[in-house]
Enzyme design. Structure first.
Site, PDB file in Angstrom:
ATOM      1  CG  HIS A 178       7.843 106.999  40.342  1.00 52.45           C
ATOM      2  ND1 HIS A 178       8.982 107.551  39.825  1.00 52.45           N
ATOM      3  CD2 HIS A 178       6.737 107.737  40.461  1.00 52.45           C
ATOM      4  CE1 HIS A 178       8.399 108.624  39.371  1.00 52.45           C
ATOM      5  NE2 HIS A 178       7.278 109.159  39.540  1.00 52.45           N
TER       6      HIS A 178
ATOM      7  CE  LYS B 117      21.962 103.721  44.097  1.00 55.57           C
ATOM      8  NZ  LYS B 117      21.626 103.548  42.830  1.00 55.57           N
ATOM      9  NE  ARG B 118      14.298 104.409  48.949  1.00 61.76           N
ATOM     10  CZ  ARG B 118      13.575 103.417  48.435  1.00 61.76           C
ATOM     11  NH1 ARG B 118      13.299 102.317  49.515  1.00 61.76           N
ATOM     12  NH2 ARG B 118      13.307 103.251  47.204  1.00 61.76           N
TER      13      ARG B 118
ATOM     14  CE  LYS C   7      16.957 102.281  46.023  1.00 60.77           C
ATOM     15  NZ  LYS C   7      16.879 102.601  44.848  1.00 60.77           N
TER      16      LYS C   7
ATOM     17  CB  THR D  10      17.656 110.201  39.258  1.00 61.45           C
ATOM     18  OG1 THR D  10      17.265 110.191  40.513  1.00 61.45           O
ATOM     19  CG2 THR D  10      15.955 110.158  38.553  1.00 61.45           C
TER      20      THR D  10
ATOM     21  CE  LYS E 226      19.929 113.575  40.851  1.00 64.69           C
ATOM     22  NZ  LYS E 226      19.226 113.216  42.138  1.00 64.69           N
TER      23      LYS E 226
END
Length: 831
Positions: A375, A567-568, A573, A675, A679
Site C-alpha cells: 500500500h 484525509k490524513r 498529500k 479511495t 468517494k
C-alpha cells in the site's frame, strides 16, 4: 440540523423490505421491546436514547446471527475455500445503519424504534464510531468485507479489538491535541465474545533442539511470557442476500488473574501489574514508535493477532479436513500491507515444529497460502524491524527468517552468479552487525505466491523501482488490483437523496453492479434531472454548513463552491499547497474586491500522527490562516476556510455528499491509490488533482474534460529530482507565491509571531521534498479554471453527473472479484 437532514432525505426512500423476511414490522417491534427489557434491563418509560439504540441493535444482531449460522452451514456443505483477511486496521465506523440497510430492515427498524419512542435517524446518532484504523488502509479493509459478503464469498477478517481506537482530535488555539477515544466505554452490542475459544500467544524465551525417536531434529520454543488472545466476533452482512461473514477481533488478557504469591505477601499492586501489562497489547491503536517501548509494543501487537488468527485458522481446518496438507486448497490468507507479514514465519513454525512437516513441504504449503498487498511507495513506510528487538520477542521466528533468507539467496545467486549488489538489495536482512534489520516487505515478496499494488501507476512503479529485482526474478508474481469503495455505504447510506434520484432514473441494479451507473449518461442532458440533482447537492451543503457552524462556529455559504480536502495530514498529500493557495486567493480578492470572483468555501479535515511535527504544523497553519481571512469583512462573502476537527467515518458521510470539488493533490508518484478520490466522485464532486494513484484511472474513466488535472507527471517529477530541484527558483520566478510566503513569514497571520512558521517555511524553501513550489502555479491555474466552471451551474452539474456515471469500475465489488478469481481462488456461495 444534521439529524433533520437525515430525516428529510431518508423519508424520500420507500421503506426497504426484504422479500424473504419472515418477520412483520409488528413482530420486530415486539423484538425491540423485548430486547429493551431482557437485554438492556429497562422499561420503555425509563430508557435513555442510548438504551433504545442498544435494544434496536440487539434485535438486529439476532437477524445477523441467523444469517451467519446459515452461511457457515452452506460453506461447510459446499466444502468451499475461504479467504482470511489479516489487517491491523478495520475502520468500520458505525454499524447500525449499515446493518439496517444491508439486511433490508429499514421499514421494520423504523416501526420498531417508533415503538420505543424514537425516530430512526436520531438512534443512528447514538452510536460511537468504531475507529479501529487511522485512514485509507483500514477503511479499504472494511469496504472489502462488505463487498465479500455482498457477493457471497466465504471470508473472515482478522484484527485487534483496540480498547482505544484512533485518537480523538481536539483543536485548541489552532493546535492539534490528542485525546483517548475509548469507543468501548459503553460496551459494543455488535460483538459476540468467545472466551472459550481463546488462544495462548507467547513472547520471548528460548529455543531448544532435540533429536526425536525417529532421528529427526525437533525444535521447541519455550516462551518467557504467555498472553491469552480472546476472539470477539462482529458480523458483516451482505446486501440482502442472506450472507454474513465474521470479523474476528482479538482482545489481550493475562494468562493468569494475578500472582497469588505476591498477593499473599501483601504486595497487592505487584500482584496485578503483570496482568495489566499483558493487556496493554490490545489497549491502543498504533502506539508511538519513537522509543524502544513503543516499537516493542507495536511488534507485539502484530504477532499477537497473527498468531491467534493462524491458530484459529489451522484449528478450524483440522476440524473440517483432518490434515494440513490441503490447506492451500481450502484456505487463502491475505496480508494487508506489511503489518501481518510475521504470519509467514509463524505458519512455518507451526508446520515445522508443531505438525512435523519437512521444510520443502511446509514452504510449499505456506507460499501457496499467502498473498500480499503493498500500500505504499514510501521506503520509510515499509516496516523494518531491528534484529535484536525481533529476536528478543520472537527468537524462533528470527531463526526461521534467517533460514528463509539463506535458501532464497541461494536461488537468486544461481540466477545471477557473483551479483553481490543484487543479493544485498533482495535480502530479507539489511545492515551490518549492530544495525541489522528485517525488511518485512522483502519477506512478504519471498513468502507469498501473489503480490499486488493498488492502482495502475502504483503497480508500475513497484515493478520498475521498489521491487524491480523481484519482478525480474518472478515476472508473473506482481500484479495490479486497483482499489475500490462500496457504493452501498458511500452513496446509498451516506447520500440517500441522490441514491433515490439515481434509482428512480435507472433502477436498483447499481447497488450490486456499479457499472450500471453508465445508464445515467443520457440524463446529463435532461434539464429537469440536472435541476433535481443540483437541488440535492445544495440540500446536502446546507446540512454540512449547519454542522460546521455548530461545531466550530464558522458560518459558511451553502451556495458557494465547497472545495474539500479530507484525509490524513501528511506532507506528500500537500495540504500545505492548498492552504498557501487559499492565501493567494485572499490576496487577489483584496487587490480587486470588485472582481468577478466565484464564492468559495475551503474545508480541510484529517489527523496528524502525534509525533509528526510537520503535519501538526500544517494543521496549526491552516487554523491560523482560517482565523485571519475569515475575520476580514472585505473577503467574507467570497472566501472562507475551515478546519473540521476529529475526522472519521461518520464525519466523512456528512462531507462527501456536500462537496463540489475534491482535492487529490499529492505529488505524482507518492500516493499508492487513494479511495477518498473515489468517494468524492461517486457523490458528484469533481476532481482537482495530479496524475497520481487512482486519479489517473479516474481521469481515464470520466474523461479529461470532466475534471481538473495539473502539475508534474511522475516521469517529470523524477527528471526534476535527478536534475537537482531548487525550490527558491520557483519563488523568484512567481511573484504571487513570493508574496504569500512573505505574508506567512512576517507573522501577520500568527498574531505577529514571525517565528511560528519559520522552520516550516525554511523546510519549504530549502528542501520542499514534495515539490509544493514546483506545482504551485499549475495548481493555481487549475483552481481558477474550476472557479470559472462552477459559475456555469448547468455545465458543472452536467460534469458532476458524468463523473458519477463513469465510476462503475471503482467499486470494491470489482476489486474483490479480481482478488477472488486471480489471487485467492475462491468462488461465491450459492445465494
Amino acid at each position: 440540523m444534521a439529524k433533520n437532514k437525515k430525516d428529510t432525505t431518508a423519508n424520500k426512500i420507500e421503506p426497504d423490505q426484504d422479500p424473504g423476511a419472515s418477520h412483520t414490522p409488528s413482530s420486530f417491534a415486539t423484538d425491540c421491546l423485548d430486547a429493551l427489557r431482557l437485554a438492556v434491563g429497562r422499561e420503555r418509560e425509563d430508557a435513555t436514547p442510548y438504551d433504545r439504540y442498544l435494544a434496536l441493535a440487539t434485535a438486529i444482531r439476532g437477524r445477523q446471527l441467523d444469517a451467519w449460522l446459515d452461511t457457515e452451514a452452506r460453506r461447510r456443505d459446499a466444502s468451499a475455500k475461504r479467504v482470511h483477511y489479516l489487517s491491523l486496521e478495520f475502520l468500520v465506523g458505525r454499524s447500525l445503519q449499515n446493518a439496517v440497510l444491508n439486511l433490508g430492515l429499514e421499514g421494520e427498524a423504523r416501526v420498531g424504534i417508533n415503538a420505543l419512542g424514537m425516530v430512526l435517524e436520531d438512534v443512528y446518532e447514538e452510536e460511537h464510531d468504531a475507529a479501529l484504523g487511522n485512514g485509507g488502509l483500514g477503511r479499504l479493509a472494511a469496504c472489502f468485507l462488505d463487498a465479500l459478503a455482498t457477493q457471497g464469498y466465504p471470508a473472515v477478517g482478522h484484527g485487534i479489538r483496540y480498547e482505544y481506537g484512533m485518537f480523538r482530535q481536539e483543536i485548541r488555539d489552532g493546535v492539534q491535541l490528542e485525546r483517548p477515544d475509548n469507543w468501548l466505554y459503553r460496551g459494543n452490542p455488535w460483538e459476540t465474545p468467545r472466551p472459550d475459544e481463546r488462544v495462548a500467544v507467547g513472547f520471548g524465551g528460548h529455543v531448544e533442539y532435540h533429536t526425536g525417536d525417529d532421528g529427526r531434529l525437533q525444535v521447541v520454543w519455550s516462551p518467557a511470557t504467555t498472553v491469552w488472545a480472546v476472539p470477539h466476533i462482529t458480523l458483516v452482512p451482505g446486501w440482502r442476500n442472506g450472507v454474513s461473514n465474521p470479523l474476528v477481533l482479538w482482545d489481550a488478557a493475562s494468562s493468569d488473574d494475578f500472582n497469588l504469591g505476591y498477593f499473599n505477601d501483601g504486595d497487592y499492586i505487584r500482584a496485578v501489574e503483570d496482568k495489566a501489562h499483558d493487556e496493554t497489547i490490545s489497549k491502543v491503536l498504533y502506539p508511538g514508535d519513537a522509543n524502544a517501548a513503543g516499537k516493542a509494543l507495536r511488534l507485539k501487537q502484530q504477532y499477537f493477532f497473527v498468531a491467534a488468527s493462524l491458530a484459529r485458522i489451522l484449528n478450524e481446518h483440522l476440524t473440517e479436513e483432518g490434515a494440513l496438507d490441503t490447506l492451500p486448497e481450502r484456505v487463502a490468507i491475505h496480508l494487508n500491507d506489511t503489518h501481518p507479514v510475521v504470519a509467514i514465519p509463524e505458519l512455518m513454525r507451526l508446520l515445522l515444529d508443531e505438525h512435523g512437516f519437512g521444510w520443502e513441504a511446509a514452504w510449499d504449503i505456506s507460499t501457496r497460502t499467502f498473498a500480499y498487498t503493498n500500500h505504499t511507495l514510501m521506503p520509510e513506510a515499509l516496516e523494518r524491524w531491528d534484529v535484536g528487538l525481533f529476536g528478543g520477542l520472537l527468537p524462533r521466528h528470527l531463526e526461521l527468517c534467517y533460514e528463509i533468507n539463506r535458501r532464497f539467496l541461494r536461488e537468486v545467486s544461481q540466477r545471477w552468479p557473483r551479483d553481490g549488489e543484487r543479493l544485498a538489495r533482495m535480502s530479507i536482512f539489511e545492515g551490518g552487525e549492530g544495525d541489522k534489520r528485517i525488511r518485512m516487505a522483502n519477506l512478504a515478496l519471498v513468502g507469498s505466491h501473489s503480490v499486488n499494488g493498488v492502482a495502475a501507476l502504483h503497480s508500475e512503479l513497484l515493478r520498475r523501482d521498489l521491487f524491480r529485482d523481484f519482478h525480474e526474478l518472478w515476472p508473473s508474481k506482481l500484479r495490479n488490483i486497483t482499489n475500490g469503495v462500496t457504493q452501498r455505504r458511500w452513496l446509498r447510506q451516506a447520500n440517500p437523496a441522490l441514491a433515490t434520484l439515481i434509482t428512480e432514473a435507472i433502477g436498483e441494479r447499481w447497488l450490486t453492479d456499479l457499472e450500471a451507473l453508465t445508464e445515467l449518461v443520457p440524463h446529463a442532458e435532461d434539464a429537469a434531472f440536472r435541476e433535481t440533482w443540483s437541488g440535492i447537492k445544495r440540500l446536502n451543503a446546507h446540512v454540512l454548513a449547519e454542522y460546521v457552524s455548530d461545531r466550530i462556529q464558522v458560518d459558511i455559504d451553502p451556495a458557494s463552491l465547497f472545495d474539500v480536502q479530507v484525509k490524513r495530514i501528511h506532507e506528500y498529500k500537500r495540504q500545505l499547497m492548498n492552504v498557501l493557495r487559499v492565501l493567494a486567493q485572499y490576496l487577489r480578492i483584496k487587490d480587486d474586491p470588485n472582481g468577478d470572483w466565484t464564492p468559495r468555501t475551503v474545508l480541510l479535515a484529517g489527523k496528524a500522527a502525534p509525533g509528526y511535527w510537520a503535519a501538526k504544523e500544517i494543521i496549526r497553519l491552516t487554523n491560523d490562516v482560517a482565523r485571519f481571512i475569515n475575520a476580514d469583512p472585505a473577503t467574507n462573502g467570497l472566501l472562507k476556510l475551515a478546519f473540521i476537527p476529529d475526522y472519521g467515518v461518520s464525519l466523512a458521510e456528512r462531507i462527501f455528499p456536500a462537496s463540489d470539488l475534491s482535492e487529490q493533490i499529492s505529488t505524482a508518484g507518492t500516493e499508492a491509490s487513494g479511495t477518498g478520490n473515489m468517494k468524492f466522485a461517486l457523490n458528484g464532486a469533481l476532481t482537482i488533482g495530479t496524475l497520481d494513484g487512482a486519479n489517473i484511472e479516474i481521469a481515464e474513466a470520466v474523461g479529461a474534460r470532466n475534471l481538473f488535472i495539473f502539475g508534474l507527471s511522475e516521469p517529470e517529477v523524477r527528471e526534476l529530482r535527478v536534475a537537482g530541484y531548487r525550490p527558491r527558483d520557483h519563488v523568484e520566478s512567481n511573484a504571487e507565491i513570493r508574496r504569500v510566503l512573505d505574508l506567512v513569514i512576517s507573522g501577520a497571520i500568527s498574531d505577529g509571531d514571525a517565528s511560528r512558521y519559520s522552520a516550516l517555511m525554511d523546510n519549504l524553501l530549502d528542501w520542499d521534498p514534495y515539490l509544493v513550489l514546483a506545482d504551485f502555479a499549475s495548481y493555481s491555474d487549475a483552481q481558477d479554471e474550476a472557479g470559472r466552471c462552477f459559475s456555469d451551474s448547468e455545465r458543472w452539474t452536467r460534469m458532476a453527473i458524468l463523473n458519477v456515471a463513469h465510476m462503475g469500475r471503482f467499486s470494491s465489488d470489482r476489486s474483490v472479484r479480481e482478488y477472488a478469481e486471480g489471487v485467492w481462488g475462491i468462488a461465491p456461495l450459492e445465494v
